[in-house]
Design an enzyme around this catalytic site. Structure first.
Site: not given
Ligand code: F6P
Length: 322
Positions: A11, A25, A72, A103, A126, A128, A130, A172, A252, A254
């Site tokens: 993501g 740079r 992905r 990760d 990311t 997240d 995490d 996530r 999204h 966010q």
């Molecule tokens: O890992 C980042 C993230 O935005 C998560 O917060 C969310 O669950 C996921 O990706 C959404 O994935 P996609 O953009 O593939 O729907």
């Protein structure tokens, strides 16, 4: 080391472009050539690799998303896919790879390095947050600020109609965005994947909030919550809560938008630190900021260790939400 590559994977997150720029740079300043890989590991397998000059990364620092593109990629999970990727890197005489991602991306990078003589360094990117081995991942700060902007707007209308709002944020299976946006957004309650929820207690808390004279009630729900998100939580609360309620999933939005100052600074430091790590002969490490220091952590830690939600912040949320 004469030639390295950089890619973004998984993501996208605000600050990825600033990190790409910093890698290019910083490498350029030390006489190292950088190649950009488009569309993450998929682009690597497909050979979408081209030279990035210091000038070619002008004007991207402030942009959200990733100018390299992301993906992905299932093929990269297989040894055959990774072997193809190694061939592409060898074709361009690339000795090392900087991976900006989460990760899952780091798992792939680690495997690639074990199976070849390509060195890898990760930059945690990311929204997240995490990933273990850093206080904050690239994009988290911006994502929380974006969620806060939405929460502030929702508060205006919630207060006008004396409503409860269930607001779903991303993350996530982790609750970092939820916890930070709930505290900073003045929510009455936060529901995290890391904690079980007592629906009756939640109903009582919402009703008590109105009884105590609150004009609105904001419940921030992490998308990975056990009930399956804000709509499910609202449905479980049913008609037992005071007044009528509404549900908003922020989604999204966010992930997009210009990176915050914090994310730009983090990107600058970590992009530079990734190049330094490679020049120091490091391999299979992630660079991250801990207590304002840049530290190197084995890549494997990013997926094998799950940092717990900070108890002091959970307690703070509880004390302030009354
Ligand atoms: O890992 C980042 C993230 O935005 C998560 O917060 C969310 O669950 C996921 O990706 C959404 O994935 P996609 O953009 O593939 O729907």
């Amino acid at each position: 080391m004469r030639r390295i590559a950089v890619l973004t994977s998984g993501g996208d997150a605000p600050g990825m472009n600033a990190a790409i720029r910093a890698v290019v740079r910083s490498a350029d300043a030390r006489g190292v050539d950088v190649y950009g890989v488009r569309k993450g590991y998929q682009g690597l397998i497909d050979g979408e690799v081209s030279h990035l000059s210091a000038r070619s990364v002008s004007g991207i620092l402030h942009l959200g998303g990733t100018v390299l593109g992301s993906a992905r990629c299932d093929a990269f999970r297989t040894p055959e896919g990774r072997a193809l990727a190694v061939k592409r890197l060898q074709l361009h005489k690339i000795e090392a790879l900087v991976v900006i991602g989460g990760d899952g991306s780091f798992r792939g990078a680690d495997a690639l390095s074990v199976e070849s003589d390509i060195a890898v360094v990760g930059i945690p990117g990311t929204i997240d947050n995490d990933i273990s081995g850093c206080d904050f991942t690239l994009g988290f700060d911006t994502a929380v600020n974006t969620a806060l902007d939405a929460i502030d707007r929702i508060r205006d209308t919630a207060a006008s109609h004396q409503r409860a709002f269930f607001i779903e944020v991303m993350g996530r299976s982790s609750g970092w965005i939820a916890l930070f946006s709930a505290i900073a957004g003045g929510a009455t309650e936060v529901l995290l994947p890391e904690q079980p929820t007592d629906i009756e207690a939640l109903q009582t808390r919402i009703n008590d909030a109105f009884d105590m004279g609150k004009q609105y009630c904001l419940v921030v729900v992490a998308e990975g919550h056990e009930l399956g998100g804000a709509f499910a939580v609202a449905a479980a609360c049913g008609e037992t809560i005071t007044g009528n309620h509404r549900v908003t999933a922020l989604g999204h939005i966010q992930r997009g938008g210009p990176p915050s100052m914090r994310d730009r600074m983090l990107a600058a430091r970590l992009g530079d630190a990734a190049v330094t790590a490679l020049l120091d002969g490091q391999n299979r490490v992630m660079v991250g900021e801990v207590d304002r220091e840049v530290v190197r952590t084995p890549l494997e830690r990013s997926w094998s260790v799950v940092d717990p939600m900070p108890q002091d912040l959970l307690d703070l949320m509880d004390r302030l939400a009354r």
